[in-house]
Design a protein around this motif. Structure first.
Motif: not given
Ligand SMILES: C[S@@+](CC[C@H](N)C(=O)[O-])C[C@H]1O[C@@H](n2cnc3c(N)ncnc32)[C@H](O)[C@@H]1O
Length: 260
Positions: A133-141, A185-190, A206-213
């Motif tokens: 669970h690190v990539a989920v917090w990062v806006s650019d994989l 849908d990569n997000g950001p999911h707020e 506030k937190q932002f999550e990012f979903h990578w395939t």
């Protein structure tokens, strides 16, 4: 340790999220107690597949990115590696520093965004480890993994063990699976989260999550010229903290590459 100003708005919010959450995260790990034995029992931290890939790291330089609970850091240190622990949250690092002192482990702690590891030189590590669970917090994989590979020496191992992306798209707290987000849908999911990172109720943080395939993970590794040596989807159990009934879906995504 001073906080860097050079982070984007998503990462600044996520850093604040983890600074607020560090105390509850530490308390959860105190209850579990794994951190006290991680340096003596790496098999309690790593999957058998990871142990096999990691091999003998005695005297090797290892960097853990987004180190969080630092269980991987302590396990590597116990295996004889010289470990650098990188996290964006000074509060998370402070907990880990305190624990390392208690365990008598010598570790280098670095406060940094994984997307900009300017403080670490090129080709300086034999192994770079990240995940859980690190990539989920990062806006650019891509930038994150490009940096990971930049600090890796030639033929060094890049090892990723992430929560499987198929598990991220569902509505929580439902008895049957219902899609909340497109898989693509990569997000950001707020989200507005509670200060306590373990509390699922809405709060003021506030937190932002990012979903990578899966293919985005693979591309982000391969595009950097890394030779893929292992790619595996592992486990299908439900994890206690998940709201939706995810049993039967792949749990972990393991990716290993050798720097060319
Ligand atoms: C859920 S933990 C994952 C690490 C570990 N597996 C754990 O369970 O504690 C997430 C960690 O990633 C860190 N993090 C989030 N975004 C980051 C970023 N952009 N750069 C470095 N660390 C980051 C957080 O501070 C937190 O310690």
């Amino acid at each position: 340790m001073a906080e860097s100003d050079n982070v984007n708005e998503y990462h600044a919010a996520n850093r604040a999220r983890w600074n607020h959450g560090a105390e509850a995260w530490a308390a959860m790990h105190d209850r579990r107690g794994t951190w006290r034995v991680a340096h003596r029992r790496p098999e309690q931290v790593f999957l058998p597949q990871e142990i096999e890939l990691i091999g003998d790291v005695e005297g090797r330089r290892v960097c853990v990115l987004g180190s969080g609970d630092n269980l991987a850091v302590f396990a590597f240190a116990g295996m004889g590696a010289r470990v650098t622990s990188v996290d964006i949250s000074v509060e998370q690092l402070a907990v880990a520093q305190r624990r390392a002192r208690e365990l008598g482990l010598t570790i280098e702690f670095v406060e940094s965004d994984v997307s900009d590891l300017g403080c670490l030189p090129d080709a300086s590590f034999d192994l770079v480890y990240t995940g859980g669970h690190v990539a989920v917090w990062v806006s650019d994989l891509r930038t994150y993994y490009r940096e990971a590979i930049r600090i890796l020496r030639r033929k060094g191992l890049f090892l990723i063990n992430e929560y499987h992306p198929f598990r991220r798209i569902w509505k929580g707290e439902e008895s049957t699976l219902a899609v909340a987000y497109s898989y693509f849908d990569n997000g950001p999911h707020e989200y507005l989260a509670s200060r306590d990172v373990l509390d699922k109720a809405q709060g003021e943080i506030k937190q932002f999550e990012f979903h990578w395939t899966v293919s985005e993970y693979l591309r982000a590794v391969i595009e950097q010229g890394v030779d893929l040596i292992r790619f595996e989807e592992i486990g299908d159990e439900a994890e206690g903290w998940e709201g939706a009934p995810l049993q039967g879906l792949p749990q972990k995504l393991l990716i290993a590459g050798r720097n060319s």
